[in-house]
Write a protein that holds these residues in place. Structure first.
Motif, mmCIF file in Angstrom:
data_model
loop_
_atom_site.group_PDB
_atom_site.id
_atom_site.type_symbol
_atom_site.label_atom_id
_atom_site.label_comp_id
_atom_site.label_asym_id
_atom_site.label_seq_id
_atom_site.Cartn_x
_atom_site.Cartn_y
_atom_site.Cartn_z
ATOM 1 N N GLY A 31 0.824 -1.208 0.000
ATOM 2 C CA GLY A 31 0.000 0.000 0.000
ATOM 3 C C GLY A 31 0.852 1.250 0.000
ATOM 4 N N ASP A 32 1.890 1.247 0.816
ATOM 5 C CA ASP A 32 2.815 2.383 0.835
ATOM 6 C C ASP A 32 3.532 2.530 -0.503
ATOM 7 O OD1 ASP A 32 2.124 3.018 3.415
ATOM 8 O OD2 ASP A 32 3.958 2.215 4.323
ATOM 9 N N ASP A 33 3.910 1.395 -1.100
ATOM 10 C CA ASP A 33 4.624 1.433 -2.374
ATOM 11 C C ASP A 33 3.760 1.987 -3.503
ATOM 12 O OD1 ASP A 33 6.807 0.339 -1.109
ATOM 13 O OD2 ASP A 33 6.585 -1.661 -2.000
ATOM 14 N N VAL A 34 2.459 1.766 -3.440
ATOM 15 C CA VAL A 34 1.558 2.216 -4.500
ATOM 16 C C VAL A 34 1.232 3.699 -4.343
ATOM 17 C CG1 VAL A 34 -0.786 1.998 -5.415
ATOM 18 C CG2 VAL A 34 0.556 -0.050 -4.969
ATOM 19 N N MET A 35 0.852 4.125 -3.142
ATOM 20 C CA MET A 35 0.312 5.467 -2.963
ATOM 21 C C MET A 35 1.334 6.505 -2.515
ATOM 22 S SD MET A 35 -2.347 7.446 -3.101
ATOM 23 C CE MET A 35 -4.004 6.947 -2.767
ATOM 24 N N MET A 36 2.219 6.141 -1.620
ATOM 25 C CA MET A 36 3.063 7.155 -0.981
ATOM 26 C C MET A 36 4.065 7.845 -1.903
ATOM 27 S SD MET A 36 1.791 7.798 1.752
ATOM 28 C CE MET A 36 0.682 7.135 2.955
ATOM 29 N N PRO A 37 4.643 7.174 -2.895
ATOM 30 C CA PRO A 37 5.539 7.940 -3.780
ATOM 31 C C PRO A 37 4.821 9.105 -4.468
ATOM 32 C CG PRO A 37 5.917 5.601 -4.073
ATOM 33 C CD PRO A 37 4.690 5.745 -3.204
ATOM 34 N N LEU A 38 3.609 8.867 -4.917
ATOM 35 C CA LEU A 38 2.859 9.935 -5.575
ATOM 36 C C LEU A 38 2.469 11.010 -4.568
ATOM 37 C CD1 LEU A 38 1.547 11.253 -7.951
ATOM 38 C CD2 LEU A 38 -0.373 9.697 -7.726
ATOM 39 N N VAL A 39 2.059 10.604 -3.381
ATOM 40 C CA VAL A 39 1.727 11.591 -2.346
ATOM 41 C C VAL A 39 2.968 12.437 -2.042
ATOM 42 C CG1 VAL A 39 1.077 11.893 0.084
ATOM 43 C CG2 VAL A 39 -0.179 10.271 -1.353
ATOM 44 N N GLY A 40 4.118 11.794 -1.942
ATOM 45 C CA GLY A 40 5.353 12.541 -1.701
ATOM 46 C C GLY A 40 5.647 13.546 -2.795
ATOM 47 N N GLU A 41 5.468 13.140 -4.045
ATOM 48 C CA GLU A 41 5.673 14.065 -5.169
ATOM 49 C C GLU A 41 4.696 15.230 -5.081
ATOM 50 O OE1 GLU A 41 6.100 12.519 -9.218
ATOM 51 O OE2 GLU A 41 6.364 10.533 -8.320
ATOM 52 N N LEU A 42 3.448 14.916 -4.783
ATOM 53 C CA LEU A 42 2.415 15.942 -4.689
ATOM 54 C C LEU A 42 2.748 16.946 -3.587
ATOM 55 C CD1 LEU A 42 -0.363 16.475 -6.036
ATOM 56 C CD2 LEU A 42 -1.384 15.279 -4.106
ATOM 57 N N LEU A 43 3.207 16.445 -2.441
ATOM 58 C CA LEU A 43 3.503 17.305 -1.300
ATOM 59 C C LEU A 43 4.710 18.204 -1.535
ATOM 60 C CD1 LEU A 43 2.872 14.855 1.670
ATOM 61 C CD2 LEU A 43 1.286 16.468 0.603
ATOM 62 N N SER A 44 5.512 17.877 -2.533
ATOM 63 C CA SER A 44 6.651 18.736 -2.843
ATOM 64 C C SER A 44 6.254 19.889 -3.764
ATOM 65 C CB SER A 44 7.780 17.919 -3.480
ATOM 66 O OG SER A 44 7.404 17.484 -4.769
ATOM 67 N N SER A 45 4.998 19.903 -4.185
ATOM 68 C CA SER A 45 4.514 20.971 -5.071
ATOM 69 C C SER A 45 4.289 22.252 -4.273
ATOM 70 C CB SER A 45 3.200 20.558 -5.727
ATOM 71 O OG SER A 45 3.355 19.365 -6.435
ATOM 72 N N PRO A 46 4.782 23.371 -4.785
ATOM 73 C CA PRO A 46 4.611 24.630 -4.056
ATOM 74 C C PRO A 46 3.236 25.278 -4.225
ATOM 75 C CG PRO A 46 5.908 24.999 -6.028
ATOM 76 C CD PRO A 46 5.657 23.521 -5.945
ATOM 77 N N ASP A 47 2.457 24.802 -5.215
ATOM 78 C CA ASP A 47 1.142 25.398 -5.448
ATOM 79 C C ASP A 47 0.268 24.417 -6.229
ATOM 80 O OD1 ASP A 47 1.903 25.600 -8.211
ATOM 81 O OD2 ASP A 47 2.835 27.539 -7.802
ATOM 82 N N ALA A 48 -0.994 24.801 -6.434
ATOM 83 C CA ALA A 48 -1.961 23.921 -7.108
ATOM 84 C C ALA A 48 -1.546 23.637 -8.551
ATOM 85 C CB ALA A 48 -3.354 24.545 -7.069
ATOM 86 N N ARG A 49 -1.037 24.624 -9.241
ATOM 87 C CA ARG A 49 -0.617 24.424 -10.640
ATOM 88 C C ARG A 49 0.490 23.373 -10.710
ATOM 89 N NH1 ARG A 49 0.383 29.591 -13.991
ATOM 90 N NH2 ARG A 49 -1.815 29.600 -13.544
ATOM 91 N N SER A 50 1.463 23.474 -9.819
ATOM 92 C CA SER A 50 2.549 22.486 -9.786
ATOM 93 C C SER A 50 2.021 21.105 -9.423
ATOM 94 C CB SER A 50 3.621 22.908 -8.780
ATOM 95 O OG SER A 50 4.194 24.138 -9.145
ATOM 96 N N ALA A 51 1.041 21.058 -8.530
ATOM 97 C CA ALA A 51 0.451 19.779 -8.142
ATOM 98 C C ALA A 51 -0.230 19.122 -9.339
ATOM 99 C CB ALA A 51 -0.543 19.979 -7.003
ATOM 100 N N LEU A 52 -0.921 19.921 -10.137
ATOM 101 C CA LEU A 52 -1.549 19.379 -11.348
ATOM 102 C C LEU A 52 -0.483 18.866 -12.319
ATOM 103 C CD1 LEU A 52 -4.419 21.932 -11.959
ATOM 104 C CD2 LEU A 52 -4.661 19.530 -11.305
#
Length: 157
Positions: A31-52
């Motif tokens: 479960g961590d291997d599937v979801m957390m890498p993407l969550v980590g990438e998302l959390l490194s986004s400085p704003d909504a545009r970067s998150a998209l």
């Protein structure tokens, strides 16, 4: 499993306490291997545009990885069959939502805790949904969907 991992069966039993506990540990890690890498990438986004932009890159990349997709499907099926696996995966999703809600607080401190948790639930559902739709239909318009989302939230490029 021990033979494939070149490990001692007794040691695996001792460490995990039996096959059900081993299955649970595998499910948690998967479960961590599937979801957390993407969550980590998302959390490194400085704003909504970067998150998209992260999602634009990540959804096709993740859905192109057959191993990850099969793992996600098997985890979901396992969660439906086994209450302990279901509880572990629910806990992982809750942790992801809390991390996303905390990130949203840094993006917009005016959001209430309830708004942040609601938005975090939408983001995790978006990730899961886009992955599932892409798995079932490789022609799903990920780019168009994320562009539309960007326009709806005022973060279009």
């Amino acid at each position: 499993m021990a033979a494939r991992g070149d490990a001692n069966v007794g040691l695996i039993h001792y460490h995990f306490g039996g096959l059900p506990a081993l299955h649970l540990a595998i499910a948690r890690q998967a479960g961590d291997d599937v979801m957390m890498p993407l969550v980590g990438e998302l959390l490194s986004s400085p704003d909504a545009r970067s998150a998209l932009d992260v999602l634009r890159d990540a959804v096709p990349r993740i859905t192109a990885d057959e191993r990850t997709l099969r793992l996600a499907v098997e985890l979901t099926a396992g969660a439906l069959r086994n209450p302990e696996i279901g509880a572990a995966l629910r806990q992982g999703l809750r942790e992801a939502r809390v991390r996303i809600a905390d990130w949203l607080a840094t993006l917009d401190p005016r959001l209430s805790a309830e708004q942040r948790l609601g938005a975090a639930a939408l983001v995790t559902a978006l990730i899961d949904g886009m992955m599932l739709h892409r798995l079932l239909d490789e022609d799903v318009p990920v780019e168009a969907a994320l562009t539309a989302l960007g326009e709806l939230i005022g973060a279009s490029s």
